[in-house]
Design an enzyme around this catalytic site. Structure first.
Site, PDB file in Angstrom:
ATOM      1  N   ARG A 114       0.831  -1.218   0.000  1.00 44.84           N
ATOM      2  CA  ARG A 114       0.000   0.000   0.000  1.00 44.84           C
ATOM      3  C   ARG A 114       0.858   1.258   0.000  1.00 44.84           C
ATOM      4  O   ARG A 114       0.436   2.312  -0.463  1.00 44.84           O
ATOM      5  CB  ARG A 114      -0.993  -0.035   1.157  1.00 44.84           C
ATOM      6  CG  ARG A 114      -2.173  -0.920   0.850  1.00 44.84           C
ATOM      7  CD  ARG A 114      -2.900  -1.374   2.082  1.00 44.84           C
ATOM      8  NE  ARG A 114      -2.290  -2.555   2.650  1.00 44.84           N
ATOM      9  CZ  ARG A 114      -2.424  -2.938   3.901  1.00 44.84           C
ATOM     10  NH1 ARG A 114      -3.156  -2.240   4.733  1.00 44.84           N
ATOM     11  NH2 ARG A 114      -1.835  -4.029   4.325  1.00 44.84           N
ATOM     12  N   GLU A 170       5.413 -10.541  15.291  1.00 43.69           N
ATOM     13  CA  GLU A 170       4.842 -11.097  16.515  1.00 43.69           C
ATOM     14  C   GLU A 170       5.228 -12.591  16.625  1.00 43.69           C
ATOM     15  O   GLU A 170       5.645 -13.051  17.670  1.00 43.69           O
ATOM     16  CB  GLU A 170       3.326 -10.923  16.451  1.00 43.69           C
ATOM     17  CG  GLU A 170       2.660 -11.062  17.786  1.00 43.69           C
ATOM     18  CD  GLU A 170       1.166 -10.785  17.690  1.00 43.69           C
ATOM     19  OE1 GLU A 170       0.721 -10.272  16.649  1.00 43.69           O
ATOM     20  OE2 GLU A 170       0.471 -11.100  18.670  1.00 43.69           O
TER      21      GLU A 170
HETATM   22  P1  AMP Z   1       4.171  -2.628  11.937  1.00 49.85           P
HETATM   23  O1  AMP Z   1       5.444  -3.140  11.357  1.00 49.85           O
HETATM   24  O2  AMP Z   1       3.723  -3.375  13.166  1.00 49.85           O
HETATM   25  O3  AMP Z   1       4.219  -1.127  12.193  1.00 49.85           O
HETATM   26  O4  AMP Z   1       3.017  -2.917  10.877  1.00 49.85           O
HETATM   27  C1  AMP Z   1       2.844  -2.058   9.806  1.00 49.85           C
HETATM   28  C2  AMP Z   1       2.475  -2.795   8.536  1.00 49.85           C
HETATM   29  O5  AMP Z   1       1.450  -3.766   8.744  1.00 49.85           O
HETATM   30  C3  AMP Z   1       1.937  -1.800   7.525  1.00 49.85           C
HETATM   31  O6  AMP Z   1       2.521  -2.101   6.262  1.00 49.85           O
HETATM   32  C4  AMP Z   1       0.438  -2.002   7.552  1.00 49.85           C
HETATM   33  O7  AMP Z   1      -0.084  -1.956   6.246  1.00 49.85           O
HETATM   34  C5  AMP Z   1       0.204  -3.375   8.186  1.00 49.85           C
HETATM   35  N1  AMP Z   1      -0.760  -3.327   9.304  1.00 49.85           N
HETATM   36  C6  AMP Z   1      -0.503  -3.539  10.629  1.00 49.85           C
HETATM   37  N2  AMP Z   1      -1.609  -3.462  11.382  1.00 49.85           N
HETATM   38  C7  AMP Z   1      -2.634  -3.157  10.543  1.00 49.85           C
HETATM   39  C8  AMP Z   1      -4.058  -2.914  10.708  1.00 49.85           C
HETATM   40  N3  AMP Z   1      -4.653  -2.953  11.911  1.00 49.85           N
HETATM   41  N4  AMP Z   1      -4.781  -2.621   9.610  1.00 49.85           N
HETATM   42  C9  AMP Z   1      -4.200  -2.567   8.382  1.00 49.85           C
HETATM   43  N5  AMP Z   1      -2.888  -2.788   8.154  1.00 49.85           N
HETATM   44  C10 AMP Z   1      -2.102  -3.087   9.212  1.00 49.85           C
END
Ligand code: AMP
Length: 182
Positions: A65, A102
């Site tokens: 995205r 995770e």
């Molecule tokens: P993080 O590495 O934990 O910051 O996760 C970010 C990535 O995971 C991004 O590329 C987001 O598109 C996706 N992502 C994580 N949580 C969500 C959520 N609740 N809704 C949509 N996309 C998410």
């Protein structure tokens, strides 16, 4: 427009899908925002608004995205676009970084010649949760000698601490709307 008005306007263009892709996750779906011409334009303009007068050499977008938003932002600020992709997708010589999820690990890559040392780069993705993905992307950019001007996201999940994590790495963070929870 005030921050609250902006927040409400963009927030109403984002769709929430409960329990996707697994139980307990509130998936923040930006396809509805992308499909709304006014909201899409506003998100792109606002993402880089604080750096509008600065010279930006490249916009780096995180698969998938971040490609849509980052491509539009790059066009808007007359910068080049650099894709940061999941392992195994880029055809030329790559630099990789592994980061913790995770459960387990993941790996993202950038083309080794995507940037020249000293170039000013803005990182773009749709959402920041734990900040693990963005932190890994910043590592890749810095490994190539980029100066990371900012990291910009449409959505922040502040309870997960990602924006704070990036600020500790001395990267200014811009987010447009926040949602509580995960
Ligand atoms: P993080 O590495 O934990 O910051 O996760 C970010 C990535 O995971 C991004 O590329 C987001 O598109 C996706 N992502 C994580 N949580 C969500 C959520 N609740 N809704 C949509 N996309 C998410």
């Amino acid at each position: 427009m005030s921050q609250t008005a902006l927040d409400n306007d963009l927030k109403s263009a984002i769709r929430t899908i409960p329990d996707y892709p697994k139980p307990g996750i509130m998936f923040r779906d930006i396809t509805t925002l992308l499909g709304d011409a006014r909201a899409f334009r506003r998100a792109v303009d606002e993402l880089v608004q604080p750096w509008a007068g600065s010279k930006i050499d490249k916009v780096a977008g995180i698969e998938a995205r971040g490609f849509i938003l980052g491509g539009a932002v790059a066009h808007q600020v007359s910068a080049g676009f650099v894709p940061i992709r999941k392992k195994g997708k880029l055809p030329h010589k790559r630099v990789s970084v592994t980061y913790a999820l995770e459960y387990g690990t993941d790996e993202i890559e950038i083309h080794a010649d995507a940037l020249v040392k000293g170039e000013k780069v803005v990182l773009v993705d749709d959402l920041i949760a734990t900040g693990g993905t963005a932190e890994a992307a910043i590592k890749l950019l810095r490994q190539l000698g980029a100066q990371v001007l900012a990291a910009c996201f449409v959505i922040d999940l502040p309870e997960l601490g990602g924006a704070e994590k990036l600020r500790k790495l001395d990267v200014p963070v811009r987010t447009l709307v926040s949602f509580e929870g995960h």
